[in-house]
Design a protein around this motif. Structure first.
Motif, PDB file in Angstrom:
ATOM      1  N   GLY A  19       0.589  -1.642   0.122  1.00 26.01           N
ATOM      2  CA  GLY A  19      -0.238   0.494   0.265  1.00 26.01           C
ATOM      3  C   GLY A  19       0.353   1.097   0.075  1.00 26.01           C
ATOM      4  N   LEU A  20       2.636   1.027  -0.536  1.00 25.03           N
ATOM      5  CA  LEU A  20       2.264   2.527  -0.662  1.00 25.03           C
ATOM      6  C   LEU A  20       2.753   3.476  -1.942  1.00 25.03           C
ATOM      7  CD1 LEU A  20       5.816   0.899   1.776  1.00 25.03           C
ATOM      8  CD2 LEU A  20       4.075   2.966   2.405  1.00 25.03           C
ATOM      9  N   VAL A  21       2.132   3.095  -3.346  1.00 29.61           N
ATOM     10  CA  VAL A  21       1.777   3.389  -3.936  1.00 29.61           C
ATOM     11  C   VAL A  21       0.594   3.485  -4.465  1.00 29.61           C
ATOM     12  CG1 VAL A  21       1.961   3.108  -6.643  1.00 29.61           C
ATOM     13  CG2 VAL A  21       3.656   2.116  -4.928  1.00 29.61           C
ATOM     14  N   ARG A  22      -0.076   4.521  -4.205  1.00 30.62           N
ATOM     15  CA  ARG A  22      -1.303   5.367  -3.274  1.00 30.62           C
ATOM     16  C   ARG A  22      -2.600   5.266  -5.295  1.00 30.62           C
ATOM     17  NH1 ARG A  22      -1.475  10.646  -1.218  1.00 30.62           N
ATOM     18  NH2 ARG A  22      -0.626  10.707  -2.881  1.00 30.62           N
ATOM     19  N   ASP A  23      -3.810   4.811  -4.802  1.00 31.03           N
ATOM     20  CA  ASP A  23      -4.074   4.428  -6.984  1.00 31.03           C
ATOM     21  C   ASP A  23      -3.946   5.652  -7.386  1.00 31.03           C
ATOM     22  OD1 ASP A  23      -4.779   1.803  -5.799  1.00 31.03           O
ATOM     23  OD2 ASP A  23      -6.466   2.345  -5.653  1.00 31.03           O
ATOM     24  N   ASP A  24      -3.965   7.239  -6.625  1.00 32.93           N
ATOM     25  CA  ASP A  24      -4.389   8.137  -7.689  1.00 32.93           C
ATOM     26  C   ASP A  24      -2.663   8.402  -7.999  1.00 32.93           C
ATOM     27  OD1 ASP A  24      -3.537   8.658  -5.359  1.00 32.93           O
ATOM     28  OD2 ASP A  24      -4.410  10.164  -4.961  1.00 32.93           O
ATOM     29  N   ASP A  25      -1.794   7.327  -7.618  1.00 29.43           N
ATOM     30  CA  ASP A  25      -0.625   7.193  -7.759  1.00 29.43           C
ATOM     31  C   ASP A  25      -0.343   6.503  -9.005  1.00 29.43           C
ATOM     32  OD1 ASP A  25       0.022   9.999  -6.459  1.00 29.43           O
ATOM     33  OD2 ASP A  25       0.582   8.515  -4.332  1.00 29.43           O
ATOM     34  N   ARG A  26      -0.646   5.566  -9.193  1.00 26.50           N
ATOM     35  CA  ARG A  26       0.294   4.451  -9.140  1.00 26.50           C
ATOM     36  C   ARG A  26       0.551   4.685 -11.259  1.00 26.50           C
ATOM     37  NH1 ARG A  26       0.598  -0.849  -8.742  1.00 26.50           N
ATOM     38  NH2 ARG A  26      -0.491  -0.527  -6.968  1.00 26.50           N
ATOM     39  N   GLU A  27      -0.997   5.098 -11.573  1.00 29.22           N
ATOM     40  CA  GLU A  27      -0.211   5.758 -12.890  1.00 29.22           C
ATOM     41  C   GLU A  27       0.356   6.429 -13.395  1.00 29.22           C
ATOM     42  OE1 GLU A  27      -3.580   7.234 -16.751  1.00 29.22           O
ATOM     43  OE2 GLU A  27      -4.342   6.406 -14.820  1.00 29.22           O
ATOM     44  N   GLU A  28       0.278   7.403 -12.412  1.00 22.92           N
ATOM     45  CA  GLU A  28       1.675   8.328 -12.463  1.00 22.92           C
ATOM     46  C   GLU A  28       2.575   8.334 -13.090  1.00 22.92           C
ATOM     47  OE1 GLU A  28       1.976  13.247 -10.775  1.00 22.92           O
ATOM     48  OE2 GLU A  28       1.319  11.655  -9.747  1.00 22.92           O
ATOM     49  N   LEU A  29       2.807   7.297 -11.238  1.00 24.56           N
ATOM     50  CA  LEU A  29       4.785   6.268 -11.610  1.00 24.56           C
ATOM     51  C   LEU A  29       4.634   5.588 -12.440  1.00 24.56           C
ATOM     52  CD1 LEU A  29       4.361   5.821  -7.782  1.00 24.56           C
ATOM     53  CD2 LEU A  29       5.714   7.436  -9.693  1.00 24.56           C
ATOM     54  N   GLU A  30       3.888   4.968 -12.881  1.00 22.18           N
ATOM     55  CA  GLU A  30       4.113   4.011 -14.266  1.00 22.18           C
ATOM     56  C   GLU A  30       3.905   5.060 -15.375  1.00 22.18           C
ATOM     57  OE1 GLU A  30       0.787   1.667 -14.417  1.00 22.18           O
ATOM     58  OE2 GLU A  30       0.534   0.024 -12.329  1.00 22.18           O
ATOM     59  N   MET A  31       3.602   5.380 -15.790  1.00 20.34           N
ATOM     60  CA  MET A  31       3.765   6.735 -16.958  1.00 20.34           C
ATOM     61  C   MET A  31       5.307   6.708 -17.257  1.00 20.34           C
ATOM     62  SD  MET A  31      -0.423   8.149 -17.697  1.00 20.34           S
ATOM     63  CE  MET A  31       0.415   8.939 -19.092  1.00 20.34           C
ATOM     64  N   ALA A  32       5.355   7.753 -15.768  1.00 23.95           N
ATOM     65  CA  ALA A  32       6.613   7.718 -15.994  1.00 23.95           C
ATOM     66  C   ALA A  32       7.613   6.787 -15.546  1.00 23.95           C
ATOM     67  CB  ALA A  32       7.282   8.349 -14.207  1.00 23.95           C
ATOM     68  N   CYS A  33       7.648   6.343 -15.441  1.00 22.34           N
ATOM     69  CA  CYS A  33       8.998   4.527 -15.603  1.00 22.34           C
ATOM     70  C   CYS A  33       8.395   4.427 -17.359  1.00 22.34           C
ATOM     71  CB  CYS A  33       8.252   4.132 -15.115  1.00 22.34           C
ATOM     72  SG  CYS A  33       8.396   3.889 -12.668  1.00 22.34           S
ATOM     73  N   ASP A  34       7.602   4.816 -17.934  1.00 18.45           N
ATOM     74  CA  ASP A  34       7.494   4.297 -18.996  1.00 18.45           C
ATOM     75  C   ASP A  34       8.229   5.096 -20.240  1.00 18.45           C
ATOM     76  OD1 ASP A  34       5.887   2.126 -18.991  1.00 18.45           O
ATOM     77  OD2 ASP A  34       4.329   2.699 -19.537  1.00 18.45           O
ATOM     78  N   ARG A  35       8.316   5.874 -19.376  1.00 17.88           N
ATOM     79  CA  ARG A  35       8.573   7.230 -20.941  1.00 17.88           C
ATOM     80  C   ARG A  35      10.919   7.405 -20.285  1.00 17.88           C
ATOM     81  NH1 ARG A  35       4.018  10.807 -18.938  1.00 17.88           N
ATOM     82  NH2 ARG A  35       5.212  10.819 -17.288  1.00 17.88           N
ATOM     83  N   VAL A  36      10.796   7.185 -18.760  1.00 18.11           N
ATOM     84  CA  VAL A  36      12.376   6.663 -18.697  1.00 18.11           C
ATOM     85  C   VAL A  36      12.942   5.565 -19.451  1.00 18.11           C
ATOM     86  CG1 VAL A  36      11.791   8.393 -16.808  1.00 18.11           C
ATOM     87  CG2 VAL A  36      12.287   6.160 -16.242  1.00 18.11           C
ATOM     88  N   ILE A  37      12.392   4.140 -19.092  1.00 18.59           N
ATOM     89  CA  ILE A  37      12.881   3.631 -19.456  1.00 18.59           C
ATOM     90  C   ILE A  37      12.935   3.487 -21.051  1.00 18.59           C
ATOM     91  CG2 ILE A  37      12.006   0.945 -20.389  1.00 18.59           C
ATOM     92  CD1 ILE A  37      10.949   1.168 -16.805  1.00 18.59           C
ATOM     93  N   ALA A  38      11.690   4.115 -21.775  1.00 18.34           N
ATOM     94  CA  ALA A  38      12.279   4.327 -23.204  1.00 18.34           C
ATOM     95  C   ALA A  38      13.307   5.847 -23.785  1.00 18.34           C
ATOM     96  CB  ALA A  38      10.433   5.576 -23.657  1.00 18.34           C
ATOM     97  N   ARG A  39      13.618   6.765 -22.938  1.00 18.82           N
ATOM     98  CA  ARG A  39      14.618   7.387 -23.033  1.00 18.82           C
ATOM     99  C   ARG A  39      15.564   6.191 -22.816  1.00 18.82           C
ATOM    100  NH1 ARG A  39      13.927  12.642 -20.258  1.00 18.82           N
ATOM    101  NH2 ARG A  39      16.465  13.323 -20.804  1.00 18.82           N
ATOM    102  N   THR A  40      16.384   5.951 -22.187  1.00 17.73           N
ATOM    103  CA  THR A  40      16.924   4.926 -21.752  1.00 17.73           C
ATOM    104  C   THR A  40      17.935   4.205 -22.403  1.00 17.73           C
ATOM    105  OG1 THR A  40      16.571   5.277 -18.940  1.00 17.73           O
ATOM    106  CG2 THR A  40      18.394   3.533 -19.854  1.00 17.73           C
ATOM    107  N   ARG A  41      16.456   3.103 -23.052  1.00 17.30           N
ATOM    108  CA  ARG A  41      16.270   1.251 -24.333  1.00 17.30           C
ATOM    109  C   ARG A  41      16.692   2.761 -25.784  1.00 17.30           C
ATOM    110  NH1 ARG A  41      15.866  -2.285 -21.234  1.00 17.30           N
ATOM    111  NH2 ARG A  41      13.288  -2.490 -20.797  1.00 17.30           N
ATOM    112  N   ALA A  42      16.757   4.609 -25.492  1.00 11.73           N
ATOM    113  CA  ALA A  42      16.766   4.393 -27.065  1.00 11.73           C
ATOM    114  C   ALA A  42      18.040   5.545 -27.202  1.00 11.73           C
ATOM    115  CB  ALA A  42      15.539   6.064 -27.508  1.00 11.73           C
ATOM    116  N   GLY A  43      18.362   5.182 -25.498  1.00 13.49           N
ATOM    117  CA  GLY A  43      19.954   5.618 -26.202  1.00 13.49           C
ATOM    118  C   GLY A  43      20.213   7.695 -25.620  1.00 13.49           C
ATOM    119  N   GLN A  44      18.647   7.927 -25.255  1.00 12.53           N
ATOM    120  CA  GLN A  44      18.391   8.784 -24.467  1.00 12.53           C
ATOM    121  C   GLN A  44      19.152   9.811 -23.029  1.00 12.53           C
ATOM    122  OE1 GLN A  44      14.933   9.665 -26.607  1.00 12.53           O
ATOM    123  NE2 GLN A  44      14.968   9.825 -28.648  1.00 12.53           N
TER     124      GLN A  44
END
Length: 290
Positions: A19-44
């Protein structure tokens, strides 16, 4: 009768907290992770954990990554990571496990553990700040003083990567454990380590653990992973944690543009880190060998 959180942590070296990731934070954190992972995999994004390197320095020699470093860095532009790291939910647990006041909480590391795309990868059995060739006496001394920080993994998706030996944060390795943890090679079967267990985190669960517990990890390509991987310190430990924390390269945290977007609580935590940095100097070295 269940042990209180702190007592259980002291006994086994880890605790799982939901329960340390509230429901209203989960989507924001998941989307932020998707973005930084994509940048990392793209060499950026150059600050990453590369396949083939288990510990710092990670270098940039392999195209595949198993982690993203420095997710609070202002160049990533993802403020939700700072907000979550310094949130009351996280700091209350950290304070309980460290038995310290809010004024003692020290900002440290916040990284992201991800799945490699093409390579199976594993970490050898290790303690984060005790060398694999440490003698029994050296292990005892290191473990006795390693009480001024806590590390945690928060799984946004199911995560079964971590293996550890409960209770090993309080005692040196047995001869059998030493034989399986003195080499540079990761294990073919982590459960061959005497006393080991596999931790399986469900989405939203967090394992807090003493990072000098005997542990290893195994990563599979194709299994989506975004696990928030962080540490927080108790400044009363002085320079105890300097090498383990500063070896990751935190010069960017001295920049005004990082500080200017922090709230008062976060600035106080940052100042304690910068004080440790100033008192320890730059030549802290590395905790472990690759």
């Amino acid at each position: 009768m269940a042990l209180p959180l702190k007592a259980l942590y002291d006994k086994q070296g880890f605790v799982i907290v939901p329960g340390l990731v509230r429901d209203d934070d989960r989507e924001e954190l998941e989307m932020a992770c998707d973005r930084v992972i994509a940048r990392t995999r793209a060499g950026q994004w150059p600050y990453r954990r590369t396949v083939g390197k288990q510990f710092p320095p990670y270098g940039n020699d392999h195209p595949d990554s198993w982690g993203v470093q420095h997710v609070m860095h202002p160049d990533l532009g993802e403020p939700c990571f700072v907000r979550w790291y310094t949130s009351l939910m996280i700091t209350e647990v950290a304070r309980e496990l460290l038995e310290c006041g809010e004024e003692d909480l020290q900002m440290e590391l916040f990284n992201l553990l991800i799945n490699p795309l093409e390579s199976r990868f594993a970490l050898r059995w290790h303690r984060d700040d005790v060398g694999e060739k440490a003698t029994e006496e050296e292990e005892k001394a290191a473990l006795e003083k390693w009480r001024y920080g806590v590390q945690w993994n928060t799984a946004l998706y199911r995560d079964a990567c971590l293996f550890l030996v409960p209770g090993s944060h309080r005692m040196p390795r047995t001869p059998e454990q030493r034989a399986l943890s003195e080499t540079m090679d990761p294990p073919e079967d982590p459960l061959e380590m005497p006393g080991s267990i596999q931790l399986v985190l469900q989405p939203g669960e967090t394992v807090f653990y003493n990072s000098n517990i005997l542990h290893c990890a195994a990563y599979e390509p194709g299994e989506k992973r975004a696990t928030l991987h962080a540490t927080m310190g108790d400044a009363k430990g002085g320079s105890t944690r300097a090498r383990n924390v500063l070896q990751h390269g935190l010069e960017w945290m001295k920049e005004v543009r990082f500080r200017e977007d922090l709230d008062e609580k976060s600035v106080a935590m940052l100042d304690l880190l910068l004080k440790m940095h100033a008192e320890s100097g730059d030549a802290v070295g590395f905790s472990l060998e690759n």
